[in-house]
Design a protein around this motif. Sequence first.
Motif, mmCIF file in Angstrom:
data_model
loop_
_atom_site.group_PDB
_atom_site.id
_atom_site.type_symbol
_atom_site.label_atom_id
_atom_site.label_comp_id
_atom_site.label_asym_id
_atom_site.label_seq_id
_atom_site.Cartn_x
_atom_site.Cartn_y
_atom_site.Cartn_z
ATOM 1 N N LEU A 38 -0.932 -2.139 -9.007
ATOM 2 C CA LEU A 38 0.339 -1.409 -8.613
ATOM 3 C C LEU A 38 1.188 -1.522 -10.078
ATOM 4 O O LEU A 38 1.993 -0.472 -10.330
ATOM 5 N N MET A 42 0.728 -1.253 -0.010
ATOM 6 C CA MET A 42 -0.004 0.105 0.091
ATOM 7 C C MET A 42 0.873 1.137 0.015
ATOM 8 O O MET A 42 0.575 2.317 -0.693
ATOM 9 N N LEU A 43 1.898 1.242 0.737
ATOM 10 C CA LEU A 43 2.891 2.253 0.837
ATOM 11 C C LEU A 43 3.559 2.674 -0.594
ATOM 12 O O LEU A 43 3.566 3.761 -1.143
ATOM 13 N N GLY A 85 -2.289 12.206 -11.299
ATOM 14 C CA GLY A 85 -2.572 11.228 -10.221
ATOM 15 C C GLY A 85 -3.473 9.929 -10.531
ATOM 16 O O GLY A 85 -3.137 9.496 -11.878
ATOM 17 N N LEU A 86 -4.442 9.630 -9.948
ATOM 18 C CA LEU A 86 -5.191 8.334 -10.315
ATOM 19 C C LEU A 86 -5.751 8.071 -11.597
ATOM 20 O O LEU A 86 -6.051 7.352 -12.287
ATOM 21 N N VAL A 104 1.277 6.668 -7.111
ATOM 22 C CA VAL A 104 -0.063 7.313 -7.323
ATOM 23 C C VAL A 104 0.346 8.921 -7.064
ATOM 24 O O VAL A 104 0.157 9.798 -7.939
ATOM 25 N N ASP A 105 1.048 9.320 -5.891
ATOM 26 C CA ASP A 105 1.397 10.685 -5.528
ATOM 27 C C ASP A 105 2.398 11.417 -6.414
ATOM 28 O O ASP A 105 2.156 12.402 -6.711
ATOM 29 N N SER A 164 -0.056 0.783 -12.621
ATOM 30 C CA SER A 164 0.289 2.188 -12.075
ATOM 31 C C SER A 164 1.830 2.863 -12.542
ATOM 32 O O SER A 164 2.248 3.547 -12.850
ATOM 33 N N LEU A 177 2.304 1.820 -3.682
ATOM 34 C CA LEU A 177 1.021 2.262 -4.616
ATOM 35 C C LEU A 177 0.913 3.890 -4.260
ATOM 36 O O LEU A 177 0.627 4.501 -5.156
ATOM 37 N N TRP A 178 0.782 3.998 -3.018
ATOM 38 C CA TRP A 178 0.464 5.435 -2.389
ATOM 39 C C TRP A 178 1.784 6.334 -3.117
ATOM 40 O O TRP A 178 1.219 7.636 -3.610
ATOM 41 N N LEU A 179 2.786 5.937 -3.050
ATOM 42 C CA LEU A 179 3.961 6.549 -3.692
ATOM 43 C C LEU A 179 4.157 6.889 -5.096
ATOM 44 O O LEU A 179 4.495 7.809 -5.736
#
Length: 530
Positions: free
Chosen positions: A288, A192-193, A205-206, A199-200, A291, A195-197
Amino acid sequence: MKTLPIIDLSIIAAYLVGMVAVGIYFSRKNQNADQFTTASGKIPGWAIGLSIYATFLSSNTFLGVPGKAFGSNWNSFVFSLSMPLAAWVATRFFIPFYRSTGEVSAYTHLEHRFGAWARTYAVVCFLLTQLARMGSIFFGIALSLQALTGYPMATIMLVVGSCIIFYTVLGGMEAVIWTEVAQGVIKTAGAMLILWLVVDGMPGGLSKIVEVGQANDKFSLGSFAPDFTQATFWVVLLYGFFMNLNNFGMDQNYVQRYHTTASVREASQSVWLCVYLYVPISLLFFFLGSSLYAYYQANPDLLNAVRMQVATERLPGAPPDAIRQLAATLSMADVGDKVMPHFMVNKVPAGMVGLIVAAIMSAAMSTISSGMNASATVFSVDIYQRYVSGALTDKQSLRVLYIATTVFGVLGMFTGIAMIGVKSVLDIWWMLSGIFAGGMLGLFLLGIISRTTRNAEALIATIVGVLVIVWMTLSAQLPDSMAQLRSPLHPNMIMVVGTLTLFLTGLLLTRLRGRGTQTQTTEPQTTASV
């Protein structure tokens, strides 16, 4: 050589020390083989479910799945979609069966059903499958840590493997399960970390990730055409069902856990908890990968850097022009397994890298430790006590388990070293597991479903099934002059066809024998009436 910041190295060291400490803590309880192999049946069902989930969520998933989604699409996610059906069959039929036998080994009953040869064959297949699994996972973790540290992959495998062997040998099954509970949480948080990095850091973005994915068909589950020569939806679904049925139904890694709970109900609930967790989390890993694809499309310089890295590894010592020429020809699939480690090296802030490395290590350690424990259990029960010495004291049994656990850990490390250079860790694992597991599952199903099949019929069916598996596996290597003898099916169908061939051949032979017996009993009556 790259060097991680002190904070990241401290996090990684603290994680390794913590895992070893768990092994030391539970080593006090290992007074007999039952405690070492099944934790005396005192583990709660939810903990077993998390440990099974952690075993599924190996480094093959952590690295191979995003790499696969990056290089192609979500076709491999169909494997996860097959899990609920396989879980239903396992909880409805297999778990009650194993609990009723009371045998810690998944293969002991095959000797009662068909003879010693059947048990030995299944054990050999299982141990080869475990070596393939552990080797591919060792390879996966070394792939990431090499990108982060610059150390040789073989050195990384030896260091990490030594830690795994240490806490697994000391703590037994109870240490394996409770470390896997912690590892399941760590690796999920790590994914999750990341994936957040991604997308950020993605411009747009998403919504931009979804747009790029749709434009490049990255979310496709594969073709729905009835074509079994390609990795279509149906090929992966069939392979997934049979492979997951093998996992839940007769893989010692999972069967052994069924005996660590207090009841059939808790064991069944643990399987369903694994399914409920793994299916959505595996989808997260595929997203992921998609992404990362969008991110590297938006950052072509980074993509070129990955291509140069892969080309340099394939042509060590080659002139720069040759490396650049090869890099320009590499496809997305060629660099898929390298993308996430590259992103971690270049885009993850200090401090977070240590957490993600710990997550990747936990993804490998959970599966390897359970594989080592299960392999040692099978060796002790089905080989040593069956063919060497059946009357062992508690101390002797533990000594055999300790030695076997260490040996299988070492063999797993060297299998991983032998895999260095493969194109896709997920593909190599699927191919090897399908080869070794196909005949084993077919024989098991024959023994459970057909109560009238005898020893000779099962043996002939196994020989036929193994010959088909060998042909499908090796026929691709035949020269062009013998192209007509090659298997036309996709390699993932080896597991499916091998299982069905063995099972259906056994049923056919049983039926023919039944007809022959009926003819022999009715002919004298006909003669008498005339």
